[in-house]
Write a protein that holds these residues in place. Sequence first.
Motif, mmCIF file in Angstrom:
data_model
loop_
_atom_site.group_PDB
_atom_site.id
_atom_site.type_symbol
_atom_site.label_atom_id
_atom_site.label_comp_id
_atom_site.label_asym_id
_atom_site.label_seq_id
_atom_site.Cartn_x
_atom_site.Cartn_y
_atom_site.Cartn_z
ATOM 1 N N UNK A 293 0.849 -1.197 0.000
ATOM 2 C CA UNK A 293 0.000 0.000 0.000
ATOM 3 C C UNK A 293 0.878 1.239 0.000
ATOM 4 N N UNK B 71 2.360 3.759 -8.418
ATOM 5 C CA UNK B 71 1.037 3.707 -9.064
ATOM 6 C C UNK B 71 1.027 2.705 -10.208
ATOM 7 N N UNK C 273 2.120 -1.262 -8.258
ATOM 8 C CA UNK C 273 1.362 -1.924 -7.181
ATOM 9 C C UNK C 273 0.153 -2.724 -7.674
ATOM 10 N N UNK C 274 -0.713 -2.155 -8.519
ATOM 11 C CA UNK C 274 -1.873 -2.961 -8.927
ATOM 12 C C UNK C 274 -1.480 -4.216 -9.698
ATOM 13 N N UNK C 275 -0.306 -4.174 -10.309
ATOM 14 C CA UNK C 275 0.130 -5.346 -11.090
ATOM 15 C C UNK C 275 0.488 -6.523 -10.204
ATOM 16 N N UNK C 276 0.692 -6.259 -8.914
ATOM 17 C CA UNK C 276 0.954 -7.370 -7.989
ATOM 18 C C UNK C 276 -0.162 -7.454 -6.940
ATOM 19 N N UNK C 277 -1.284 -6.830 -7.241
ATOM 20 C CA UNK C 277 -2.421 -6.911 -6.311
ATOM 21 C C UNK C 277 -2.342 -5.925 -5.166
ATOM 22 N N UNK C 278 -1.368 -5.009 -5.219
ATOM 23 C CA UNK C 278 -1.251 -3.992 -4.170
ATOM 24 C C UNK C 278 -2.117 -2.783 -4.500
ATOM 25 N N UNK C 279 -2.052 -1.786 -3.631
ATOM 26 C CA UNK C 279 -2.926 -0.629 -3.784
ATOM 27 C C UNK C 279 -2.114 0.662 -3.746
ATOM 28 N N UNK C 280 -2.521 1.590 -4.588
ATOM 29 C CA UNK C 280 -1.940 2.944 -4.603
ATOM 30 C C UNK C 280 -3.075 3.940 -4.492
ATOM 31 N N UNK C 281 -2.874 4.972 -3.722
ATOM 32 C CA UNK C 281 -3.861 6.054 -3.739
ATOM 33 C C UNK C 281 -3.140 7.397 -3.680
ATOM 34 N N UNK D 144 -1.526 -4.169 5.678
ATOM 35 C CA UNK D 144 -0.602 -4.070 4.543
ATOM 36 C C UNK D 144 0.627 -3.241 4.918
#
Lengths: 274, 382
Positions: free
Chosen positions: B27, B44, B47-55, B75
């Motif tokens: 995260x 950004x 992270x989503x490519x490994x199932x993580x989250x970015x905000x 996380x």
Amino acid sequence: MTNTNCNEMTQKYYRVDRMPHIWCPGCGHGTLMNTVVRAIDKVGLNKDDVVVVSGIGCSSRAPGYMDFNTLHTTHGRALAFATGIKMANPKLHVIVIMGDGDSSAIGGNHLIHAARRNIDITTIVFNNNIYGMTGGQFSPTTPYGDFATTAPFGNIDKAFDLCSLAQGAGATYVGRGTAYHAPLMQKLIEKGLENKGFSFIEGLSLCPTYYGRKNKKGNAFKMHSYFKDNCVDIKVVEKNPEKGENKILIGEFYNSPKTEYTEGYQVIIDKFQK
Amino acid sequence: MSNNNGYKLVQGNEACVEGALAAGMRFYAGYPITPSTEIAEISAQKLPQIGGKFIQMEDELASMAAIIGGSLAGLKSMTATSGPGFSLMQENIGYAALAEIPCVIVNVQRGGPSTGMPTSPAQGDIMQAKWGTHGDHPSISLTPNSVQETYEYTIKAFNIAEKYRTPVVLLMDETVGHMREKLKIKDSSEIEVINRKKPTCEPKDYVAYRPDEDMVPQMASFGEGYRYHVTGLTHDETGFPTNNNDVSGKLVQRIVDKVEKNIDDITYYEEYRMEDAEIVIVAFGGVSRAAKSAIDDMREKNIKVGMFRPITIWPFLEKQINDVAQKAKEIYVAEMNLGQYFLEVDRVAGKKCPVKKINKINGELITPNEITYAVTGGAIND
């Protein structure tokens, strides 16, 4: 609407060993906290999956008494902490309790951005029109002309309409109840919890100790009576607009679900995860 | 970007993200600010490519708050910023210290104060990294001086944060953040990853802030069935607020002690040509690279000079600086500020040998020549 009976509710949802609470006699916050707990019970959420987050102030002491995952954060930042929790684990039901100064002065930026994202957080503001914890300074919801320790000659700040602010910023469920209209308040929170998105429920509270005394509003009974006599449900006003003149509108103001933020992010993960 | 035999040519900021991912970051919450922005951009992307989250949050106050929330929900979490944003994060860094929430804050330093020189290197946040938030609290800051080290010490920052349940600052500077060098991405089998201790007891027996013998309490994530309370008020072992003076004092003492008394476990430094050094240059981050070059030049002129390079900036490496001072005839502290780390070196070494400053605050690097000039009084400057 059959809630678990009162004693069972207390034992099930409150940390009774943390009582007595710190709120002054006549404060509306206890009633509002109870509407939150009753709504959670009615919707049937598992306590282990509920996170209650607060900022700083009188209202923000509520989570300490509630038997869930509870987080008492820094002044104004409850929604930002809550956003991190919801992003990290979208399965959690995240509820934020804030005060009027907490949510709309120091935390105003987080309020509008959490609403804009439509992240699935049910936000409940206990609005008593004053900074109570620090002894009665005016807040962004203190009515124009009213008195506070930092407005000894009358408040020249204009007050926020928190519901309009939240709706304008993008909240997908918006309503207002009061500590007097507890069943309505509970119903609004239930619907807020069921809305998959950013829900904003303003609960008008009362502070006889500071706001009431400074403004000669009388005791808690009189302040409750004021809500009884001066609040009109928006459904009534929609049919008879004249009934809303010089009254406080309560009820469900807005209910229009849109794509929820963490679901939107999950779409990205599903599409791009390797 | 090339990719040969596991080597990549990347910026320090990208190496930071690679290290964070290797350490288990899932995260990231942040707000764009030069010269750290690439850390957000690459997070950004990855992270989503490994199932993580970015905000991307609305500001740095919110970014810091969000990573505390993310960490509490289970996380490993990080944010990155530069001076102005680091200032905004301070209140919630203190919250993470008192509530004992593991997280990593990267500060790619730029010229200050205020908006300062956004694209220029500086090391002006040394004292802020230690004392930026109010009250007594533990402070851990690590300062890499290369792209590879940025990768390695980002991993260590996460490990330390998890092990001691405390915020850790990776204190980079613009030089290292934007410099491109080769980076060896390690195989996961070569990387030590430490995770926070989880409670093994039944939820009803969980006392959220009761420390183990290592002074660190076990940490349940929200949603795991251990319903507990977290607050920024001083609290007792249950996590609930208390005004008890004895309990409050012991709490603050414990969170400081759990770091200070384990300093050997988080001590990282490099010594360069120190074997017979009579003159010691203390330098870190980007400046240490200029110092190395200056030392090589001076060694050719038979000047017995070496470098002590703290990588652990906080806690202060008192023992090592004391050892350096025992042998040195002179110490120079070279830093891109007006003498912040100097204050600590002088406090420890000042009674044993002269401690002098080499400073620059105009947004330019300190050059090898400037260091040589300062040390030799211009005798061999060319």
